[in-house]
Design a protein around this motif. Structure first.
Motif, PDB file in Angstrom:
ATOM      1  N   LYS A   1       0.828  -1.211   0.000  1.00  0.00           N
ATOM      2  CA  LYS A   1       0.000   0.000   0.000  1.00  0.00           C
ATOM      3  C   LYS A   1       0.860   1.256   0.000  1.00  0.00           C
ATOM      4  CE  LYS A   1      -4.050  -1.851   2.302  1.00  0.00           C
ATOM      5  NZ  LYS A   1      -4.943  -1.758   3.450  1.00  0.00           N
ATOM      6  N   LYS A   2       1.953   1.198   0.735  1.00  0.00           N
ATOM      7  CA  LYS A   2       2.791   2.383   0.906  1.00  0.00           C
ATOM      8  C   LYS A   2       3.659   2.659  -0.323  1.00  0.00           C
ATOM      9  CE  LYS A   2       5.694   4.493   4.419  1.00  0.00           C
ATOM     10  NZ  LYS A   2       6.327   4.285   5.714  1.00  0.00           N
ATOM     11  N   SER A   3       4.432   1.669  -0.744  1.00  0.00           N
ATOM     12  CA  SER A   3       5.394   1.896  -1.830  1.00  0.00           C
ATOM     13  C   SER A   3       4.870   1.489  -3.199  1.00  0.00           C
ATOM     14  CB  SER A   3       6.684   1.128  -1.547  1.00  0.00           C
ATOM     15  OG  SER A   3       6.439  -0.262  -1.654  1.00  0.00           O
ATOM     16  N   LYS A   4       3.745   0.762  -3.246  1.00  0.00           N
ATOM     17  CA  LYS A   4       3.153   0.255  -4.486  1.00  0.00           C
ATOM     18  C   LYS A   4       4.036  -0.792  -5.183  1.00  0.00           C
ATOM     19  CE  LYS A   4      -0.352   2.986  -4.052  1.00  0.00           C
ATOM     20  NZ  LYS A   4      -1.453   2.511  -3.275  1.00  0.00           N
ATOM     21  N   GLU A   5       5.033  -1.335  -4.473  1.00  0.00           N
ATOM     22  CA  GLU A   5       5.844  -2.402  -5.043  1.00  0.00           C
ATOM     23  C   GLU A   5       4.996  -3.660  -5.185  1.00  0.00           C
ATOM     24  OE1 GLU A   5       9.224  -2.603  -2.432  1.00  0.00           O
ATOM     25  OE2 GLU A   5      10.369  -1.324  -3.788  1.00  0.00           O
ATOM     26  N   VAL A   6       5.321  -4.459  -6.202  1.00  0.00           N
ATOM     27  CA  VAL A   6       4.542  -5.648  -6.524  1.00  0.00           C
ATOM     28  C   VAL A   6       5.452  -6.872  -6.503  1.00  0.00           C
ATOM     29  CG1 VAL A   6       3.076  -6.738  -8.256  1.00  0.00           C
ATOM     30  CG2 VAL A   6       3.043  -4.253  -8.011  1.00  0.00           C
ATOM     31  N   ILE A   7       5.000  -7.930  -5.822  1.00  0.00           N
ATOM     32  CA  ILE A   7       5.746  -9.188  -5.764  1.00  0.00           C
ATOM     33  C   ILE A   7       4.814 -10.307  -6.182  1.00  0.00           C
ATOM     34  CG2 ILE A   7       6.948 -10.836  -4.276  1.00  0.00           C
ATOM     35  CD1 ILE A   7       7.763  -8.441  -2.550  1.00  0.00           C
ATOM     36  N   LEU A   8       5.293 -11.138  -7.114  1.00  0.00           N
ATOM     37  CA  LEU A   8       4.568 -12.333  -7.533  1.00  0.00           C
ATOM     38  C   LEU A   8       5.093 -13.513  -6.728  1.00  0.00           C
ATOM     39  CD1 LEU A   8       2.659 -13.831  -9.539  1.00  0.00           C
ATOM     40  CD2 LEU A   8       4.652 -14.080 -11.024  1.00  0.00           C
ATOM     41  N   ASN A   9       4.199 -14.227  -6.068  1.00  0.00           N
ATOM     42  CA  ASN A   9       4.547 -15.430  -5.299  1.00  0.00           C
ATOM     43  C   ASN A   9       4.033 -16.654  -6.024  1.00  0.00           C
ATOM     44  OD1 ASN A   9       5.710 -14.341  -2.887  1.00  0.00           O
ATOM     45  ND2 ASN A   9       3.664 -13.627  -2.359  1.00  0.00           N
ATOM     46  N   MET A  10       4.874 -17.671  -6.107  1.00  0.00           N
ATOM     47  CA  MET A  10       4.483 -18.954  -6.689  1.00  0.00           C
ATOM     48  C   MET A  10       4.816 -20.022  -5.656  1.00  0.00           C
ATOM     49  SD  MET A  10       5.562 -20.392 -10.364  1.00  0.00           S
ATOM     50  CE  MET A  10       5.067 -21.989 -10.912  1.00  0.00           C
ATOM     51  N   ILE A  11       3.787 -20.720  -5.173  1.00  0.00           N
ATOM     52  CA  ILE A  11       3.938 -21.666  -4.071  1.00  0.00           C
ATOM     53  C   ILE A  11       3.561 -23.067  -4.542  1.00  0.00           C
ATOM     54  CG2 ILE A  11       3.177 -22.246  -1.723  1.00  0.00           C
ATOM     55  CD1 ILE A  11       2.223 -19.134  -1.781  1.00  0.00           C
ATOM     56  N   GLU A  12       4.488 -24.016  -4.360  1.00  0.00           N
ATOM     57  CA  GLU A  12       4.188 -25.419  -4.665  1.00  0.00           C
ATOM     58  C   GLU A  12       3.356 -25.957  -3.502  1.00  0.00           C
ATOM     59  OE1 GLU A  12       4.012 -29.451  -5.294  1.00  0.00           O
ATOM     60  OE2 GLU A  12       5.116 -28.709  -3.563  1.00  0.00           O
ATOM     61  N   ARG A  13       2.150 -26.440  -3.797  1.00  0.00           N
ATOM     62  CA  ARG A  13       1.184 -26.749  -2.733  1.00  0.00           C
ATOM     63  C   ARG A  13       1.626 -27.861  -1.791  1.00  0.00           C
ATOM     64  NH1 ARG A  13      -3.571 -24.934  -2.220  1.00  0.00           N
ATOM     65  NH2 ARG A  13      -4.456 -26.913  -1.595  1.00  0.00           N
ATOM     66  N   LYS A  14       2.227 -28.913  -2.296  1.00  0.00           N
ATOM     67  CA  LYS A  14       2.569 -30.038  -1.421  1.00  0.00           C
ATOM     68  C   LYS A  14       3.753 -29.704  -0.509  1.00  0.00           C
ATOM     69  CE  LYS A  14       3.207 -34.938  -1.139  1.00  0.00           C
ATOM     70  NZ  LYS A  14       2.964 -36.215  -1.790  1.00  0.00           N
ATOM     71  N   SER A  15       4.836 -29.227  -1.079  1.00  0.00           N
ATOM     72  CA  SER A  15       6.036 -28.924  -0.283  1.00  0.00           C
ATOM     73  C   SER A  15       5.980 -27.550   0.375  1.00  0.00           C
ATOM     74  CB  SER A  15       7.281 -28.976  -1.178  1.00  0.00           C
ATOM     75  OG  SER A  15       7.260 -27.906  -2.105  1.00  0.00           O
ATOM     76  N   ARG A  16       5.135 -26.682  -0.176  1.00  0.00           N
ATOM     77  CA  ARG A  16       4.990 -25.285   0.261  1.00  0.00           C
ATOM     78  C   ARG A  16       6.245 -24.453   0.001  1.00  0.00           C
ATOM     79  NH1 ARG A  16       1.060 -26.403   5.419  1.00  0.00           N
ATOM     80  NH2 ARG A  16      -0.439 -27.515   4.180  1.00  0.00           N
ATOM     81  N   ASN A  17       7.074 -24.903  -0.944  1.00  0.00           N
ATOM     82  CA  ASN A  17       8.218 -24.098  -1.372  1.00  0.00           C
ATOM     83  C   ASN A  17       7.713 -22.874  -2.130  1.00  0.00           C
ATOM     84  OD1 ASN A  17      10.242 -25.754  -0.344  1.00  0.00           O
ATOM     85  ND2 ASN A  17      10.210 -27.054  -2.157  1.00  0.00           N
ATOM     86  N   ILE A  18       8.371 -21.742  -1.900  1.00  0.00           N
ATOM     87  CA  ILE A  18       7.937 -20.477  -2.488  1.00  0.00           C
ATOM     88  C   ILE A  18       9.022 -19.926  -3.404  1.00  0.00           C
ATOM     89  CG2 ILE A  18       7.277 -18.081  -2.013  1.00  0.00           C
ATOM     90  CD1 ILE A  18       6.231 -19.049   0.686  1.00  0.00           C
ATOM     91  N   THR A  19       8.583 -19.443  -4.564  1.00  0.00           N
ATOM     92  CA  THR A  19       9.433 -18.690  -5.482  1.00  0.00           C
ATOM     93  C   THR A  19       8.803 -17.319  -5.628  1.00  0.00           C
ATOM     94  OG1 THR A  19       9.933 -20.715  -6.685  1.00  0.00           O
ATOM     95  CG2 THR A  19      10.448 -18.650  -7.788  1.00  0.00           C
ATOM     96  N   THR A  20       9.604 -16.260  -5.558  1.00  0.00           N
ATOM     97  CA  THR A  20       9.066 -14.908  -5.674  1.00  0.00           C
ATOM     98  C   THR A  20       9.793 -14.136  -6.762  1.00  0.00           C
ATOM     99  OG1 THR A  20      10.554 -14.007  -4.016  1.00  0.00           O
ATOM    100  CG2 THR A  20       8.443 -14.811  -3.233  1.00  0.00           C
ATOM    101  N   LYS A  21       9.110 -13.126  -7.288  1.00  0.00           N
ATOM    102  CA  LYS A  21       9.700 -12.249  -8.290  1.00  0.00           C
ATOM    103  C   LYS A  21       9.115 -10.855  -8.110  1.00  0.00           C
ATOM    104  CE  LYS A  21      10.590 -11.777 -13.212  1.00  0.00           C
ATOM    105  NZ  LYS A  21      11.998 -11.519 -13.037  1.00  0.00           N
ATOM    106  N   LYS A  22       9.989  -9.860  -8.028  1.00  0.00           N
ATOM    107  CA  LYS A  22       9.550  -8.470  -7.931  1.00  0.00           C
ATOM    108  C   LYS A  22       9.172  -7.981  -9.325  1.00  0.00           C
ATOM    109  CE  LYS A  22      10.885  -3.958  -6.246  1.00  0.00           C
ATOM    110  NZ  LYS A  22      11.928  -3.146  -5.643  1.00  0.00           N
ATOM    111  N   LEU A  23       8.021  -7.312  -9.436  1.00  0.00           N
ATOM    112  CA  LEU A  23       7.516  -6.818 -10.707  1.00  0.00           C
ATOM    113  C   LEU A  23       7.485  -5.296 -10.726  1.00  0.00           C
ATOM    114  CD1 LEU A  23       4.424  -9.189 -11.115  1.00  0.00           C
ATOM    115  CD2 LEU A  23       6.799  -9.610 -11.733  1.00  0.00           C
TER     116      LEU A  23
END
Length: 105
Positions: A51-73
């Motif tokens: 809300k403050k900086s308007k930065e955007v992050i895309l999260n991709m989460i593998e459902r079984k292991s719950r491993n997360i990959t992120t990318k700043k947009l």
């Protein structure tokens, strides 16, 4: 909305190296084995927007292991999000991707 390996008029084609054909399906219609985290390679994606900086992050989460990959947009436009998804899935084995109903997807 979710993506799976089936095809129809709503397809997104992801790159020549990763020529997966993906179909949009409702999160409410996804298979029970995805809901129950019974198999690997089912992913969820979502955006986080500050809300403050308007930065955007895309999260991709593998459902079984719950491993997360992120990318700043740079923003949350459909074209930017689509390109980021292409980059994130390029080297992953994927059975499905489920998203929320946001306009960016």
């Amino acid at each position: 909305w979710g993506f799976n390996g089936l095809g129809n008029e709503n397809n997104w084609r992801f790159g020549e190296q990763n020529s997966k054909l993906l179909e949009l399906t409702s999160i409410n219609d996804r298979e029970e084995e995805i809901n129950n985290r019974e198999r690997k390679w089912d992913y969820e994606i979502d955006l986080i927007v500050s809300k403050k900086s308007k930065e955007v992050i895309l999260n991709m989460i593998e459902r079984k292991s719950r491993n997360i990959t992120t990318k700043k947009l740079k923003n949350k436009s459909k074209d930017v999000v689509k390109e980021a998804i292409k980059e994130l899935i390029e080297w992953k084995e994927i059975k499905s991707i489920t998203t929320d109903n946001g306009t960016e997807f």
